[in-house]
Motif scaffolding. Structure first.
Motif, PDB file in Angstrom:
ATOM      1  N   VAL A  32      69.223  81.144  55.389  1.00  0.00           N
ATOM      2  CA  VAL A  32      68.460  81.186  56.637  1.00  0.00           C
ATOM      3  C   VAL A  32      67.272  80.243  56.464  1.00  0.00           C
ATOM      4  O   VAL A  32      66.279  80.575  55.831  1.00  0.00           O
ATOM      5  N   GLU A  33      67.427  79.042  57.014  1.00  0.00           N
ATOM      6  CA  GLU A  33      66.410  78.005  56.842  1.00  0.00           C
ATOM      7  C   GLU A  33      65.172  78.316  57.665  1.00  0.00           C
ATOM      8  O   GLU A  33      64.037  78.221  57.196  1.00  0.00           O
ATOM      9  N   ARG A  34      65.397  78.675  58.931  1.00  0.00           N
ATOM     10  CA  ARG A  34      64.280  78.967  59.832  1.00  0.00           C
ATOM     11  C   ARG A  34      64.778  79.977  60.863  1.00  0.00           C
ATOM     12  O   ARG A  34      65.513  79.610  61.770  1.00  0.00           O
ATOM     13  N   PRO A  35      64.421  81.262  60.740  1.00  0.00           N
ATOM     14  CA  PRO A  35      64.951  82.270  61.666  1.00  0.00           C
ATOM     15  C   PRO A  35      64.656  81.928  63.114  1.00  0.00           C
ATOM     16  O   PRO A  35      63.564  81.453  63.455  1.00  0.00           O
ATOM     17  N   GLY A  36      65.667  82.145  63.951  1.00  0.00           N
ATOM     18  CA  GLY A  36      65.517  81.863  65.371  1.00  0.00           C
ATOM     19  C   GLY A  36      66.830  82.088  66.083  1.00  0.00           C
ATOM     20  O   GLY A  36      67.830  82.457  65.462  1.00  0.00           O
TER      21      GLY A  36
END
Length: 343
Positions: free
Chosen positions: A18-22
């Motif tokens: 999960v690089e950047r949650p969104g």
């Protein structure tokens, strides 16, 4: 000697992080190659074969569950082969098929652990949240929280049992369904379609409420007495809310007969509207949550499932398409369960 190897253990592995949650449409996941970690004294190094895709993984990717560490790898319905065994592990051997599930560790000493309620341990740890999970080629888990996979199941069939099945089992227990009782299931995804079969085998009458037309068809195929978009056709003794939709709570409570229980099975739920005491709770209706599971739940469910042999509606994806699998889950395009093939 720190571990006993089964053949040659790969030094690198593919893993989704999960690089950047969104929102899933924003591409929060990234496929990377990274080094593998040898197992510690009580751990197993597992070569992942199949990993189920759970709505909890979607909650992690989208940030509904705050990440416990940067670039965490989701996945907690893992079936694989033991590659390496920590020096203090007993009962597991290199080459053996093994399952890794949501509960990854507890303290073993708090009042909850000492009284058989380890799912409430304040220090509990979870696969794919606190430790890296099975959206990868390789996984390291505590052997004390691993499961033997029942014989006769394919890897794909077995993987969803390790969370969808187990949490459904605990939710059914929490719902206090009486013998021969009327059970409502709100939402009919991976866990619900396994739970329905368990309840039916125990003699329940099952009513399903879901927006998905394909899920309603599946529910009827599996033996549900009804499958509706809106409400069950008769009062319920018990109900389980699988859909992460808080507005369904008042409707599910209103559908309960006197003395009925609603168990909320999700780890995340949107806001619940105000409840009217007379309509929703009076006459000893009960609202309760379901938090993870104990290892005792896991062993009990897998033993019962081995006898029942529930049908598992599978949707297969290669590991390289985990992001597509989560997008399909978010969009309601999956009926039954999704699994990633890492072989």
């Amino acid at each position: 000697m720190a571990s006993r190897a089964a053949g040659r253990t790969a030094s690198t592995a593919r893993a989704w992080v999960v690089e950047r949650p969104g929102p899933i449409a924003s591409g929060p996941l990234r496929l990377v190659t990274r080094g593998t970690t040898p197992p510690g004294p009580y751990e197993l190094g597992i070569r992942v074969r199949v990993c189920g895709v759970c709505r909890t993984d979607l909650h992690l990717a989208e940030g509904d569950l705050p990440p416990r560490a940067p670039r965490r790898t989701p996945g907690h319905e893992v079936v694989g082969r033991v590659e390496a065994v920590g020096e203090r592990v007993s009962g597991f051997h290199p080459g053996e098929r093994v399952g890794a599930a949501w509960l990854a560790g507890t303290c073993g000493d708090c009042r909850y652990c000492r009284t058989g309620r380890e799912n409430l341990c304040p220090y509990s740890r979870y696969t794919g949240w606190d430790i890296d999970g099975g959206f990868a080629d390789h996984l390291v888990v505590d052997a004390r929280y691993a499961y033997r996979v029942p014989d006769g199941w394919t890897d794909e069939e077995a993987a969803p049992l390790l969370c969808a099945g187990i949490i459904g089992y605990r939710a059914l227990e929490r719902s206090r369904l009486p013998s021969g009782g009327r059970l409502g299931l709100y939402g009919f995804g991976a866990s619900a379609h396994l739970t329905a079969q368990l309840a039916l085998a125990r003699g329940a009458v099952v009513h399903v409420v879901t927006r998905s037309e394909s899920a309603r068809h599946l529910a009827l195929e599996l033996g549900a007495a009804s499958a509706s978009r809106t409400a069950p056709p008769e009062p319920l003794d018990s109900a389980i809310l699988f859909a992460p939709a808080g507005p369904l709570v008042p409707a599910a409570l209103a559908a309960l007969d006197r003395g009925g229980t609603l168990a909320v099975a999700g780890i995340h739920l949107t806001a619940v509207p105000p409840l009217d005491y007379d309509r929703h709770l009076f006459q000893e209706r009960t609202l309760c949550s379901v938090t993870a599971n104990t290892r005792r739940d896991g062993r009990a469910y897998l033993a019962e499932a081995a006898e029942l042999r529930p049908a598992v509606r599978l949707n297969r994806y290669p590991l390289d398409e985990a992001d597509r699998a989560l997008a399909d889950l978010a969009a309601g395009r999956i009926t039954g369960v999704a699994v990633l093939d890492a072989r």
